[in-house]
Design an enzyme around this catalytic site. Sequence first.
Site, short mmCIF file in Angstrom:
data_model
loop_
_atom_site.label_atom_id
_atom_site.label_comp_id
_atom_site.label_asym_id
_atom_site.label_seq_id
_atom_site.Cartn_x
_atom_site.Cartn_y
_atom_site.Cartn_z
N THR A 46 -10.47 -31.03 -1.40
CA THR A 46 -11.05 -30.76 -0.08
C THR A 46 -12.48 -30.26 -0.22
O THR A 46 -12.85 -29.65 -1.22
CB THR A 46 -10.25 -29.67 0.66
OG1 THR A 46 -10.36 -28.44 -0.08
CG2 THR A 46 -8.80 -30.04 0.81
N ARG A 76 -11.39 -25.05 9.36
CA ARG A 76 -10.16 -24.26 9.51
C ARG A 76 -8.92 -25.14 9.43
O ARG A 76 -7.85 -24.66 9.06
CB ARG A 76 -10.18 -23.51 10.85
CG ARG A 76 -11.19 -22.36 10.90
CD ARG A 76 -11.01 -21.56 12.17
NE ARG A 76 -11.83 -20.35 12.18
CZ ARG A 76 -11.63 -19.33 12.98
NH1 ARG A 76 -10.63 -19.35 13.85
NH2 ARG A 76 -12.42 -18.27 12.93
N LYS A 149 7.85 -22.27 -3.13
CA LYS A 149 9.24 -22.40 -2.69
C LYS A 149 9.90 -23.59 -3.37
O LYS A 149 11.06 -23.52 -3.78
CB LYS A 149 9.31 -22.55 -1.17
CG LYS A 149 10.74 -22.76 -0.68
CD LYS A 149 10.87 -22.70 0.83
CE LYS A 149 12.32 -22.86 1.26
NZ LYS A 149 12.52 -22.66 2.71
N HIS A 288 -2.00 18.31 -19.93
CA HIS A 288 -0.88 18.15 -18.99
C HIS A 288 -1.35 18.26 -17.53
O HIS A 288 -0.78 18.99 -16.72
CB HIS A 288 0.22 19.17 -19.28
CG HIS A 288 0.82 19.00 -20.63
ND1 HIS A 288 1.64 19.94 -21.21
CD2 HIS A 288 0.72 18.00 -21.54
CE1 HIS A 288 2.01 19.52 -22.41
NE2 HIS A 288 1.46 18.34 -22.62
N GLY A 317 -5.03 18.52 -28.80
CA GLY A 317 -4.27 17.40 -28.25
C GLY A 317 -4.56 17.13 -26.79
O GLY A 317 -3.77 16.47 -26.10
N GLU A 340 -6.86 13.66 -27.81
CA GLU A 340 -6.17 12.39 -27.55
C GLU A 340 -7.11 11.33 -26.98
O GLU A 340 -7.11 10.19 -27.42
CB GLU A 340 -5.02 12.62 -26.56
CG GLU A 340 -3.85 13.42 -27.13
CD GLU A 340 -2.88 12.56 -27.92
OE1 GLU A 340 -3.13 11.36 -28.06
OE2 GLU A 340 -1.88 13.11 -28.37
N PHE A 478 -4.44 30.48 0.54
CA PHE A 478 -4.63 31.91 0.88
C PHE A 478 -3.72 32.82 0.07
O PHE A 478 -2.69 32.41 -0.45
CB PHE A 478 -4.45 32.14 2.38
CG PHE A 478 -3.07 31.85 2.94
CD1 PHE A 478 -1.94 32.55 2.53
CD2 PHE A 478 -2.91 30.87 3.92
CE1 PHE A 478 -0.69 32.31 3.08
CE2 PHE A 478 -1.65 30.61 4.47
CZ PHE A 478 -0.54 31.33 4.04
#
Length: 529
Positions: A46, A76, A149, A288, A317, A340, A478
């Site tokens: 196309t 479209r 499909k 961590h 680490g 690390e 707070f």
Amino acid sequence: MPAAPDFPPSPDKVVLKRALISVSDKTGLIDAARALADAGVELVSTGGTKAAIAAAGIPVKDVAELTGFPEMMDGRVKTLHPKVHGGLLGVRDAPAHAAAMGEHGIGAIDLVYVNLYPFEPTVAAGGDYETCVENIDIGGPAMIRSGAKNHGYVAVCTDPADMAEVLAALKAEGGTSLALRKTLAARAYARTAAYDAAISAWFAGQLGQSAPPRKAIAGRLIQTLRYGENSHQSAAFYGFEHRRTGVATARQLQGKELSYNNIADTDAAFELAAEFDGPDAACVIVKHANPCGVATGPNLLEAHRRALECDPVSAFGGIVAVNRRLDRAAAEAIAEVFTEVVIAPGADDDAVAVFAAKKNLRLLVTEGLPNALDAGETFRSVAGGFLVQSRDTARLTAADLKIVTKRAPTPQEVEDMLFAFTIAKHVKSNAIVFARGGQTLGVGAGQMNRKDSARIAAMRAADFGLDLKGSACASEAFFPFADGLIQAAEAGATGVIQPGGSIRDEEVIAAADAAGIAMAFTGVRVFRH
């Protein structure tokens, strides 16, 4: 619900006789088209795709020759036709389907190669409403879904990598296997789902809907991880189609494969480093998901030295993030401590060479910092669903503070308060941070009450010989009682910053006045679970 027809089994191998190609991104198009044509496959195409193929001297038929209709309505309407979708959806070995195809002159299409109008890039580039709408593809997703499909007979490609797999199969086996067609179908539906997710998210934004009735999230696989938080959990790393600068956009220059925990901690470290986008160098050390040391300085070497002073034990680490290009001196200092991951906006060749001696250290570069003020969303799964919230972009200045004590803070105390509160925003709640002179001195994270967080932060400072006298203390929420503030004052803090808003605010203010310290309310809570 439609009943499943009694179709004959799908063939294991389909020899390609006809392919429909319609691509927006023409990367590799001519090579793919030539390979198909050389294999005897009829090409149908196309618009611009057809023109590009024809210009390369490759035989190609216009889709209008199939449908009997020209492209219309500014392109479209061109492929939304029974002779296209019948050719994709028809089950060749089902007698009724074959009869219908013969009666209506519908030829089978064995391969559809479609990549979609660039909706996501158009939005990312700031396209106006009309331009974005015009870049919503209709025919493309319809063809992809039809072909997927009917994957028993049709191979569907949505990007050059898919096409490469089909061409390899064509060369090696003379056609596509059922296993390959199933794999391509799964990818195809994932692509159209991601495309629709992007469109729906954009529309929600245009309508100002922060909580639309349905929410779709889509990502592209970056890495299949060895395991998750623990070795018995599976995990993978996905990135959004258009990503904020950060760990998902980083290039890994060296080191072992990143783990699930590495990625989470590196993100936490780099997001905090990005808060310091001013002239000073900044270094963040995370363990961590919590910062165990943060500091600024005239250069990265000094910033790292000061960050490490806060908690050299936890830094072992850990993850190191910096806010500017790594140089050799900083790299040598970082390499002295087992680390690390190191993440930076860039790295000099000398710095890269230093880390090369540490084979297990992962070095990531991003060519930029995350924008700490960027609007966006964060996600968290819960049983049966997920939570969505806007990113916490709170960034305070001295003008935002409300001084609530008899003693006003000095300019240095205000600066220290703001620094500490910025760190507290990135500490798991309950969070208490002591800081002075652009350096964290003690961090208390993740406790069930605020007094314990203050006590732990002060204890850590004492453990490493850091004097809290004259420091600022930040609480990300707070103080519900005066005890946490009293703990901070007794540790040596002379300035306290907190959101305020407790029913016991007056009691807390009175305790601050009794201790002779200055306290500021932010009116903004930066809680982090």
